[in-house]
Design a protein around this motif. Sequence first.
Motif, PDB file in Angstrom:
ATOM      1  N   ARG A 289       0.831  -1.212   0.000  1.00 55.79           N
ATOM      2  CA  ARG A 289       0.000   0.000   0.000  1.00 55.79           C
ATOM      3  C   ARG A 289       0.861   1.256   0.000  1.00 55.79           C
ATOM      4  O   ARG A 289       0.473   2.286  -0.568  1.00 55.79           O
ATOM      5  CB  ARG A 289      -0.921   0.042   1.213  1.00 55.79           C
TER       6      ARG A 289
ATOM      7  N   LEU B 147     -10.257  -3.720   7.459  1.00 58.41           N
ATOM      8  CA  LEU B 147     -10.245  -2.632   6.487  1.00 58.41           C
ATOM      9  C   LEU B 147     -11.508  -1.799   6.616  1.00 58.41           C
ATOM     10  O   LEU B 147     -12.567  -2.296   6.999  1.00 58.41           O
ATOM     11  CB  LEU B 147     -10.131  -3.189   5.063  1.00 58.41           C
TER      12      LEU B 147
ATOM     13  N   GLU C 259     -13.960   1.476   4.639  1.00 52.34           N
ATOM     14  CA  GLU C 259     -14.330   1.958   3.305  1.00 52.34           C
ATOM     15  C   GLU C 259     -13.781   3.348   3.030  1.00 52.34           C
ATOM     16  O   GLU C 259     -14.048   3.925   1.980  1.00 52.34           O
ATOM     17  CB  GLU C 259     -15.856   1.955   3.165  1.00 52.34           C
ATOM     18  N   ASP C 260     -13.020   3.896   3.937  1.00 53.39           N
ATOM     19  CA  ASP C 260     -12.412   5.217   3.791  1.00 53.39           C
ATOM     20  C   ASP C 260     -11.102   5.070   3.025  1.00 53.39           C
ATOM     21  O   ASP C 260     -10.141   4.480   3.533  1.00 53.39           O
ATOM     22  CB  ASP C 260     -12.167   5.823   5.171  1.00 53.39           C
ATOM     23  N   GLU C 261     -11.031   5.582   1.815  1.00 50.91           N
ATOM     24  CA  GLU C 261      -9.826   5.444   1.000  1.00 50.91           C
ATOM     25  C   GLU C 261      -8.623   6.139   1.619  1.00 50.91           C
ATOM     26  O   GLU C 261      -7.481   5.712   1.420  1.00 50.91           O
ATOM     27  CB  GLU C 261     -10.075   5.999  -0.405  1.00 50.91           C
TER      28      GLU C 261
ATOM     29  N   PRO D 234      -7.755   3.493   5.215  1.00 48.35           N
ATOM     30  CA  PRO D 234      -8.387   2.196   4.955  1.00 48.35           C
ATOM     31  C   PRO D 234      -8.207   1.159   6.060  1.00 48.35           C
ATOM     32  O   PRO D 234      -8.847   0.108   6.025  1.00 48.35           O
ATOM     33  CB  PRO D 234      -7.705   1.727   3.673  1.00 48.35           C
TER      34      PRO D 234
END
Length: 217
Positions: free
Chosen positions: A22, A59, A61-63, A66
Amino acid sequence: MAEIRETQVLLLDDEAVALALRVGASWPTITQIAEVVDEVSLADAGRRGVGSLALRGLLTEDEDNPLTEPLRSLVEVVLAGRMVMSSFVAMDNGRTLTLTNSTLVYEHDGAWVTEVVSPVGAHYVMASSRESIVDQATAVASNFLSEEVSEEGSVGEDLFMVALGQIGPDGPSDAGVPAIRIRPGSVVTGTMLPEVGFHPSGDDPENLDKLIGSFVC
């Protein structure tokens, strides 16, 4: 960096790869897939890791953020921080690891994290403090030191502690880094040399916990 509350997270190799990819980094203690060098295989491991992390609810859902807590804070210390000390059981002057857990200590902006890695690729990543790390490492060393020596003499397995925090930005020098070798009834100070292993330089330090404390800094 805010103090991480006392907790731990278990990660598998694929999950650690996914977290490192990431941010374009490498997880320091990958074991089972250490021989994977091609980008396709590494990407496959990362995809498996993402799926596994999602199934475990780690995880969001906030990019922008995450990862759930405390995973986000723990991973930040591992990937953005510095390696301070490692301890492991090995043979052949520290060049051949045995099938036991290895430990690595990290520090970043005053936050301390310990990672215990099993031979099957399980990573126990936990928040800690410098004081507790020194206490635990001293206890492990003392227990190893007090074990009975077999009639044949050395059991062939030694406990090593290496001061990784004293490695410069250009990597280990030819002079190596400070290290301790502990076996039943014996503590020897020395250096860990690249491709050579442990080179002894002294015997039986008077204060083991003080010596270990000098490694965790």
